[in-house]
Design an enzyme around this catalytic site. Structure first.
Site, PDB file in Angstrom:
ATOM      1  N   HIS A  37     -46.506  32.201  -6.548  1.00 51.56           N
ATOM      2  CA  HIS A  37     -47.406  31.673  -5.533  1.00 51.56           C
ATOM      3  C   HIS A  37     -47.820  30.238  -5.902  1.00 51.56           C
ATOM      4  O   HIS A  37     -47.606  29.789  -7.041  1.00 51.56           O
ATOM      5  CB  HIS A  37     -48.650  32.571  -5.371  1.00 51.56           C
ATOM      6  CG  HIS A  37     -49.475  32.709  -6.599  1.00 51.56           C
ATOM      7  ND1 HIS A  37     -49.641  33.900  -7.268  1.00 51.56           N
ATOM      8  CD2 HIS A  37     -50.172  31.795  -7.314  1.00 51.56           C
ATOM      9  CE1 HIS A  37     -50.412  33.717  -8.311  1.00 51.56           C
ATOM     10  NE2 HIS A  37     -50.746  32.449  -8.374  1.00 51.56           N
TER      11      HIS A  37
HETATM   12  P1  TYD Z   1     -51.875  38.750  -8.604  1.00 56.51           P
HETATM   13  O1  TYD Z   1     -52.361  37.460  -8.047  1.00 56.51           O
HETATM   14  O2  TYD Z   1     -50.810  39.479  -7.825  1.00 56.51           O
HETATM   15  O3  TYD Z   1     -51.358  38.538 -10.091  1.00 56.51           O
HETATM   16  P2  TYD Z   1     -50.138  37.616 -10.600  1.00 56.51           P
HETATM   17  O4  TYD Z   1     -50.192  36.338  -9.834  1.00 56.51           O
HETATM   18  O5  TYD Z   1     -50.380  37.435 -12.050  1.00 56.51           O
HETATM   19  O6  TYD Z   1     -48.852  38.321 -10.366  1.00 56.51           O
HETATM   20  O7  TYD Z   1     -53.142  39.684  -8.839  1.00 56.51           O
HETATM   21  C1  TYD Z   1     -53.001  41.036  -9.190  1.00 56.51           C
HETATM   22  C2  TYD Z   1     -54.161  41.812  -8.575  1.00 56.51           C
HETATM   23  O8  TYD Z   1     -55.407  41.386  -9.127  1.00 56.51           O
HETATM   24  C3  TYD Z   1     -54.273  41.630  -7.076  1.00 56.51           C
HETATM   25  O9  TYD Z   1     -54.631  42.887  -6.523  1.00 56.51           O
HETATM   26  C4  TYD Z   1     -55.409  40.667  -6.891  1.00 56.51           C
HETATM   27  C5  TYD Z   1     -56.295  40.945  -8.087  1.00 56.51           C
HETATM   28  N1  TYD Z   1     -57.023  39.771  -8.574  1.00 56.51           N
HETATM   29  C6  TYD Z   1     -58.409  39.772  -8.533  1.00 56.51           C
HETATM   30  O10 TYD Z   1     -59.056  40.713  -8.048  1.00 56.51           O
HETATM   31  N2  TYD Z   1     -59.080  38.700  -9.036  1.00 56.51           N
HETATM   32  C7  TYD Z   1     -58.424  37.637  -9.571  1.00 56.51           C
HETATM   33  O11 TYD Z   1     -59.085  36.668 -10.043  1.00 56.51           O
HETATM   34  C8  TYD Z   1     -56.991  37.641  -9.594  1.00 56.51           C
HETATM   35  C9  TYD Z   1     -56.212  36.479 -10.174  1.00 56.51           C
HETATM   36  C10 TYD Z   1     -56.333  38.740  -9.087  1.00 56.51           C
END
Ligand code: TYD
Length: 153
Positions: A64
């Site tokens: 992303h």
């Molecule tokens: P995600 O953004 O998919 O992680 P990555 O980019 O590392 O693959 O986030 C994983 C899960 O955590 C998703 O359900 C959103 C949640 N999340 C939060 O609740 N707070 C946060 O600060 C972040 C970064 C993610």
């Protein structure tokens, strides 16, 4: 960003929207300590901290770009790789020591992969979590960059 004196820029190309930062470690016979402070050795006001751990080595995270958020990634234990793409420059960083952080500004596509079993990836952010700040499609990311460029002309 130049006014923040307490970190050393480890990479020099200012046109890139990402860069490595080196943190000073305090070591003595008790061991080592690194302190991270808003607007001192961290070039923004820290609003959120999260950490990623127990990620399998074949998993790719991230995928992303953030419309507004700036982040610093530090592998405080173990290692992982981070690919960054700001539309002009693409690079892969091996984050394998806890004295180095990767500053990723907004509008940079990032992917984290090759996590070691023991990796703990610490992320500092200047924004609270907001799902709407995410661009989750690479095509949309390129389109948004193009729109920004056209807007600036
Ligand atoms: P995600 O953004 O998919 O992680 P990555 O980019 O590392 O693959 O986030 C994983 C899960 O955590 C998703 O359900 C959103 C949640 N999340 C939060 O609740 N707070 C946060 O600060 C972040 C970064 C993610």
């Amino acid at each position: 960003m130049q006014k923040f004196l307490n970190f050393t820029k480890a990479s020099s190309n200012v046109s890139k929207k990402y860069q490595l930062l080196k943190f000073k470690a305090c070591g003595d016979n008790k061991g080592w300590l690194i302190s991270l402070e808003s607007s001192k050795n961290i070039p923004f006001e820290i609003k959120r901290v999260f950490y990623i751990f127990s990620t399998q080595s074949d998993v790719v995270r991230g995928k992303h770009a953030l419309k507004k958020g700036n982040q610093i990634l530090i592998s405080i234990c173990g290692s992982c790789k981070v690919s960054v793409d700001d539309g002009e420059n693409k690079e892969i960083f091996n984050l394998n020591n806890n004295k180095t952080g990767l500053l990723i500004n907004n509008m940079v596509w990032r992917e984290m992969f090759d996590f070691s079993d023991d990796c703990v990836l610490l992320v500092l952010s200047d924004h609270y979590y907001n799902e709407d700040d995410y661009i989750n499609s690479y095509k949309e990311f390129l389109k948004a960059l193009e729109n920004d460029r056209n807007y600036q002309i």
